[in-house]
Design a protein around this motif. Structure first.
Motif, mmCIF file in Angstrom:
data_model
loop_
_atom_site.group_PDB
_atom_site.id
_atom_site.type_symbol
_atom_site.label_atom_id
_atom_site.label_comp_id
_atom_site.label_asym_id
_atom_site.label_seq_id
_atom_site.Cartn_x
_atom_site.Cartn_y
_atom_site.Cartn_z
ATOM 1 N N UNK A 1 2.597 -8.141 -9.748
ATOM 2 C CA UNK A 1 1.277 -8.302 -10.275
ATOM 3 C C UNK A 1 0.918 -6.662 -9.215
ATOM 4 N N UNK A 2 1.046 -6.991 -8.574
ATOM 5 C CA UNK A 2 0.439 -5.213 -7.862
ATOM 6 C C UNK A 2 1.790 -4.264 -9.026
ATOM 7 N N UNK A 3 2.546 -4.148 -9.210
ATOM 8 C CA UNK A 3 3.815 -3.229 -10.083
ATOM 9 C C UNK A 3 2.975 -3.226 -11.389
ATOM 10 N N UNK A 4 2.859 -4.401 -12.110
ATOM 11 C CA UNK A 4 1.949 -4.468 -13.295
ATOM 12 C C UNK A 4 0.522 -3.811 -13.176
ATOM 13 N N UNK A 5 -0.087 -3.964 -11.964
ATOM 14 C CA UNK A 5 -0.951 -3.242 -11.477
ATOM 15 C C UNK A 5 -1.512 -1.910 -11.754
ATOM 16 N N UNK A 6 -0.786 -1.109 -11.526
ATOM 17 C CA UNK A 6 0.168 0.737 -10.841
ATOM 18 C C UNK A 6 0.892 0.507 -9.578
ATOM 19 N N UNK A 7 0.447 -0.292 -9.390
ATOM 20 C CA UNK A 7 1.002 -0.150 -7.401
ATOM 21 C C UNK A 7 2.271 0.658 -7.898
ATOM 22 N N UNK A 8 2.157 2.022 -6.793
ATOM 23 C CA UNK A 8 3.507 3.001 -6.428
ATOM 24 C C UNK A 8 4.337 2.498 -5.856
ATOM 25 N N UNK A 9 4.526 1.498 -5.265
ATOM 26 C CA UNK A 9 5.641 1.265 -4.283
ATOM 27 C C UNK A 9 5.006 -0.564 -3.704
ATOM 28 N N UNK A 10 5.921 -1.427 -2.231
ATOM 29 C CA UNK A 10 5.661 -2.118 -2.042
ATOM 30 C C UNK A 10 4.657 -3.646 -1.269
ATOM 31 N N UNK A 11 4.355 -1.146 -0.437
ATOM 32 C CA UNK A 11 2.963 -1.623 0.106
ATOM 33 C C UNK A 11 1.500 -2.735 0.374
ATOM 34 N N UNK A 12 1.261 -2.478 -1.492
ATOM 35 C CA UNK A 12 -0.379 -3.100 -1.596
ATOM 36 C C UNK A 12 0.440 -4.977 -1.574
ATOM 37 N N UNK A 13 1.522 -5.082 -2.061
ATOM 38 C CA UNK A 13 1.851 -6.684 -1.828
ATOM 39 C C UNK A 13 2.068 -7.226 -0.412
ATOM 40 N N UNK A 14 2.849 -6.221 -0.426
ATOM 41 C CA UNK A 14 2.421 -6.258 1.642
ATOM 42 C C UNK A 14 1.782 -7.028 2.169
#
Length: 204
Positions: free
Chosen positions: A153-166
């Motif tokens: 979901x974070x990637x689809x929302x535009x996150x550049x890496x895994x930091x937000x998901x973590x």
């Protein structure tokens, strides 16, 4: 026939079908899930489960090959319920991953868990520390899938890496504990606002 039509395998009371009696397996399973969550997995033996379910140890072992497998099945059921809830929440905002993330944290923050003891899967992972335990594997798999779903979901929302998901994963896990220790009026009430602020910062 007066008073309603009889059905094979069911009884009637005042013309209405009476609920079917639960099978021994269902009674054992439901009792075990309740006891494991309320008292802890190690603290509950098969004798207690069978007794409180109105069954025998022999019946328990006919339906479940071992206590460990019974624990694992309880956790699988918890995971199925969790994904059903998750899919319902995100499904209301299909095509909008940012809104799906917000909805997840809003829904979690609004849950009223009553006499909660936290996440049953997290509790099991802590209590069952053996890395090869069949039930611990269920808990670890569930948490890994949670992180994967958040990452997608974070990637689809535009996150550049895994930091937000973590970070969001850690917020969810922390919210379980905060709800246990400080209740609904504690930090969990700020979960949704905190998640939105984090997304505002990391998706900018």
């Amino acid at each position: 026939m007066a008073g309603g039509t009889a059905k094979v395998g069911s009884s009637t009371v005042d013309g209405k079908d009476a609920p079917a009696k639960k099978s021994a397996r269902d009674r054992i399973f439901e009792t075990a899930c309740e006891l494991f969550y309320a008292r802890g997995i190690r603290a509950v033996g098969v004798e207690t489960i069978a007794s409180e379910a109105g069954a025998t140890k022999m019946t328990l072992y006919r339906n479940f090959p071992s206590k460990d497998e019974l624990v694992a099945e309880c956790l699988r059921d918890q995971a199925r319920q969790a994904w059903s809830w998750w899919d319902e929440v995100v499904g209301a905002h299909a095509g909008d991953p940012r809104r799906q993330l917000e909805a997840l944290f809003e829904a979690f923050g609004q849950k009223t868990c009553g006499d909660t003891r936290g996440c049953a899967l997290s509790n099991a992972a802590i209590e069952l520390h053996e890395p090869d335990h069949v039930a611990r594997a269920v808990a670890v798999e569930h948490k890994a899938e949670t992180r994967r779903r958040l990452g997608a979901l974070c990637k689809a929302a535009g996150a550049r890496d895994e930091a937000l998901a973590d970070a969001l994963f850690l917020m969810l896990e922390g919210a379980y504990v905060a709800r246990v220790t400080l209740g609904e009026s504690g930090p969990v009430r700020s979960l949704s606002a905190g998640a939105r602020a984090l997304m505002d910062c990391m998706l900018a």
